[in-house]
Scaffold this active site. Structure first.
Site, PDB file in Angstrom:
ATOM      1  N   SER A 185      24.436   4.838  59.510  1.00  0.00           N
ATOM      2  CA  SER A 185      26.197   4.597  59.402  1.00  0.00           C
ATOM      3  C   SER A 185      26.303   3.481  60.306  1.00  0.00           C
ATOM      4  O   SER A 185      25.791   2.254  60.110  1.00  0.00           O
ATOM      5  CB  SER A 185      26.823   5.828  59.758  1.00  0.00           C
ATOM      6  OG  SER A 185      28.162   5.693  59.266  1.00  0.00           O
ATOM      7  N   ASP A 235      25.679  10.000  48.817  1.00  0.00           N
ATOM      8  CA  ASP A 235      26.588   9.277  49.931  1.00  0.00           C
ATOM      9  C   ASP A 235      27.604   8.271  49.298  1.00  0.00           C
ATOM     10  O   ASP A 235      27.199   7.280  48.722  1.00  0.00           O
ATOM     11  CB  ASP A 235      25.559   8.580  50.573  1.00  0.00           C
ATOM     12  CG  ASP A 235      26.365   7.727  51.941  1.00  0.00           C
ATOM     13  OD1 ASP A 235      27.488   7.764  51.907  1.00  0.00           O
ATOM     14  OD2 ASP A 235      25.683   7.359  52.752  1.00  0.00           O
ATOM     15  N   HIS A 243      27.106  11.732  52.893  1.00  0.00           N
ATOM     16  CA  HIS A 243      26.656  10.505  53.912  1.00  0.00           C
ATOM     17  C   HIS A 243      25.865  11.509  55.155  1.00  0.00           C
ATOM     18  O   HIS A 243      25.242  10.675  55.842  1.00  0.00           O
ATOM     19  CB  HIS A 243      28.056   9.910  54.201  1.00  0.00           C
ATOM     20  CG  HIS A 243      27.978   8.854  55.480  1.00  0.00           C
ATOM     21  ND1 HIS A 243      27.065   7.801  55.172  1.00  0.00           N
ATOM     22  CD2 HIS A 243      28.359   8.886  56.744  1.00  0.00           C
ATOM     23  CE1 HIS A 243      27.026   6.995  56.477  1.00  0.00           C
ATOM     24  NE2 HIS A 243      27.746   7.639  57.069  1.00  0.00           N
TER      25      HIS A 243
END
Lengths: 408, 208
Positions: A168, A334, A367
């Protein structure tokens, strides 16, 4: 020169909250005459970084791995968290015998500049006023964070990282590292990330920031001096963000339309559904460990990230001449950083004939999958690192053990 | 099978022949690398900087877990991303017949690689010919075990066809090898039409 403070850094806090935290760990302060040059045009100095390390740095300092934490993560990768008491956020991946093997590698993770777990951020004291920075803290970018980490490596005597790994926002830093410091990165694993923050992601962040700033207890960012805390605003921000970390399937699997501690709907606005109760819990517990202003700064850093824009709009230029070995990872469900974002990075790397692997993992966990038990992620990271270690000439754990035996 | 336990003796002859064509220490791209068997042989025996592209994600993930540099990608669409002369050898092993635009793919390979190695099943083999000739059915052989309606192999060619395409693309045939049904190499001096009749598969080393 750099001051090293191995004490607990709880003394560094400028308000009651951080003083009670007792943040054990490592800490380094760079003095005012060696400030951090920031993308916004100003300087930050003095500045401090709180970090953790695991394992032992080898003689030629060639076995260091930098783990970059995500938006609301911190340096406590593989030790129990000093505030929440929970396990380190990536203990599943980092530790003895784990894919990021601390018996073999020297693993470092620093709280990012602008953060709230000991590194200099909006909670810290502004030397000019003697009060917390609040919104006087300069806006920090991903590349500012990376330059700060480079200073930490200088301090630790590490010229080249064996690997830099993160998911991320941490993955954005991995890409920035590989672009800005090509000679200092032997291998890189950007996970569930992208070379820019999408419009939709900026939009979600804006919702979060507006929620914080709409809370009257935010006090224009001066809540520490006012003895307040915009709990509700930050909790709502976290609730909205948390939805984006999961997938529809995962939410449905976990909660469906199940009711919370009741037989039927209440015809009111209580948390009837389990999913509501879950999100409220996520929001309220987040407030105990995260600083609202820091949340504004961290989200902004992600929004501003656009690696291609920094290179005449061509992402491949960001990686021109790279010798780094890359392993990009994405997850099918995601929707915050969909596979297409990773694929764009991979295509840019292919355009400069970089050594790149690309794994897309089939999962419904969204995610957040990069933080969870995903055997395929573990296999990819471990296989990639082992091969990279052979190329780098690092001894395998068995060879290390043999060498130790023969010297006894 | 892990890297340590690879038994090169038991490995397919075509893969060994291809790996022998690759110069030690060179940069190699294997397009359609499957589970990475050829990449592994090349890494172990030729000390090359080997990369792969594979369409099936499961194959890619296996490769990466074994420490090979592989990306998920499609030969038909993704080769355009690579720069000219990026590799010393670009390899297309038993894949060209499954591409949508084989000519474009070969053209891209000749652009990316200084040398190109292509292996493919020969549709001019006498068994294939005789199945159409005598049975009047689309051929199903040991090597080509799919029925016409579910085969991923959509662009078959004979060795003669392939040579013609190389001519069209101005590709220089540096070497060509045909293997018989037992996987044995046919004699080097065998005439082209016999190669096309007896070769069950072919390996070409090309350059521009």
């Amino acid at each position: 020169m750099v001051q090293v403070d191995q004490r607990t850094n709880s003394q560094e806090g400028v308000n009651g909250r951080s003083k009670t935290r007792g943040l054990e760990g490592k800490f380094v302060t760079f003095p005012a005459d060696e400030p951090l040059e920031l993308d916004c045009g100003t300087q930050l100095g003095p500045f401090s970084l709180a970090y953790q390390s695991y394992g032992v740095l080898n003689e030629d300092a060639s076995n260091a791995i930098l783990v970059c934490h995500a938006l609301t993560g911190d340096q406590h990768v593989a030790n129990s968290h000093p505030v929440t008491g929970k396990a380190g956020w990536w203990e599943i991946m980092v530790g003895p015998g784990k894919p990021i093997d601390t018996d073999r590698f020297f693993v470092i993770c620093a709280n990012h500049v602008g953060g709230c777990m000991g590194s200099t951020g909006p909670m810290s004291e502004n030397p000019e006023t003697g009060k917390p920075y609040g919104l006087d803290f300069p806006v920090i970018t991903i590349s500012d964070m990376v330059r700060a980490e480079a200073r930490l490596l200088d301090h630790l005597g590490i010229d080249q990282l064996f690997s830099v790994i993160g998911g991320s926002m941490g993955g954005m830093q991995v890409l920035e590292w590989a672009s800005s410091f090509k000679d200092r990165v032997f291998s890189a694993i950007p996970i569930a990330t992208g070379a820019r923050h999408s419009s939709q992601n900026i939009a979600f962040h804006e919702v979060g920031r507006q929620a914080v700033m709409a809370d009257p207890d935010w006090c224009g960012g001066r809540y520490i001096e006012e003895g307040k805390l915009p709990r509700k605003g930050l909790a709502v921000a976290r609730m909205a963000a948390h939805i984006t970390y999961l997938s529809d399937d995962a939410l449905h699997r976990k909660f469906g339309r199940n009711l919370q501690d009741r037989e039927k709907i209440s015809f009111g606005f209580d948390a009837d559904f389990q999913v509501e109760s879950y999100l409220r819990h996520q929001g309220y517990t987040f407030v105990d460990r995260f600083d609202p202003n820091s949340y504004l700064y961290m989200t902004r850093a992600m929004d501003y990230f656009d690696l291609a824009a920094d290179h005449d709009g061509e992402l491949s230029k960001a990686f021109e001449g790279t010798q780094t070995r890359f392993c990009c990872v994405s997850f099918t469900s995601d929707w915050l950083f969909p596979t297409e974002e990773s694929r764009a990075t991979v295509q840019a790397l292919n355009a400069v004939a970089a050594n790149v692997s690309f794994v897309e993992i089939d999962t419904d966990k969204g995610h957040d999958a990069f933080l969870l038990d995903e055997p395929e992620l573990a296999d990819a990271v471990s296989g990639f690192l082992s091969a990279a270690a052979r190329k780098r000439g690092l001894k395998s754990p068995d060879e290390v053990a043999d060498a130790e035996l023969s010297t006894r | 099978m892990n890297i340590q336990s690879t038994n090169l003796q038991a490995t397919r002859v075509d893969l060994l022949l291809m790996s022998e064509m690759v110069h030690p220490g060179s940069r190699v791209l294997d397009v359609g690398c499957g589970d990475g068997t050829l990449l592994r042989i090349l890494s172990e025996t030729r000390d090359v900087d080997a990369r792969g592209i594979e369409l099936q994600q499961s194959g890619v993930n296996q490769c990466v877990a074994r420490g090979l540099s592989v990306v998920q990608g499609d030969a038909d669409t993704d080769l355009v991303n690579y720069p000219d002369n990026a590799f010393d050898f670009a390899i297309l092993s038993q894949t060209i017949q499954a591409t949508r635009r084989p000519r474009d793919v070969l053209e891209q390979l000749l652009r990316i690689g200084k040398h190109v190695i292509v292996s493919f099943p020969n549709f001019g083999h006498w068994r294939v010919r005789s199945q159409i000739m005598f049975a009047g059915r689309m051929p199903v052989t040991e090597n080509l075990s799919f029925s016409w309606y579910d085969t991923p192999n959509i662009h078959f060619c004979t060795i003669k066809d392939f040579r013609a395409m190389c001519d069209e693309l101005d590709a220089k045939v540096e070497r060509s090898v045909a293997l018989n049904a037992q996987g044995q190499r046919l004699g080097v001096n065998i005439p082209d039409f016999m190669q096309n009749l007896l070769g069950q598969q072919a390996i070409f080393l090309l350059s521009r």
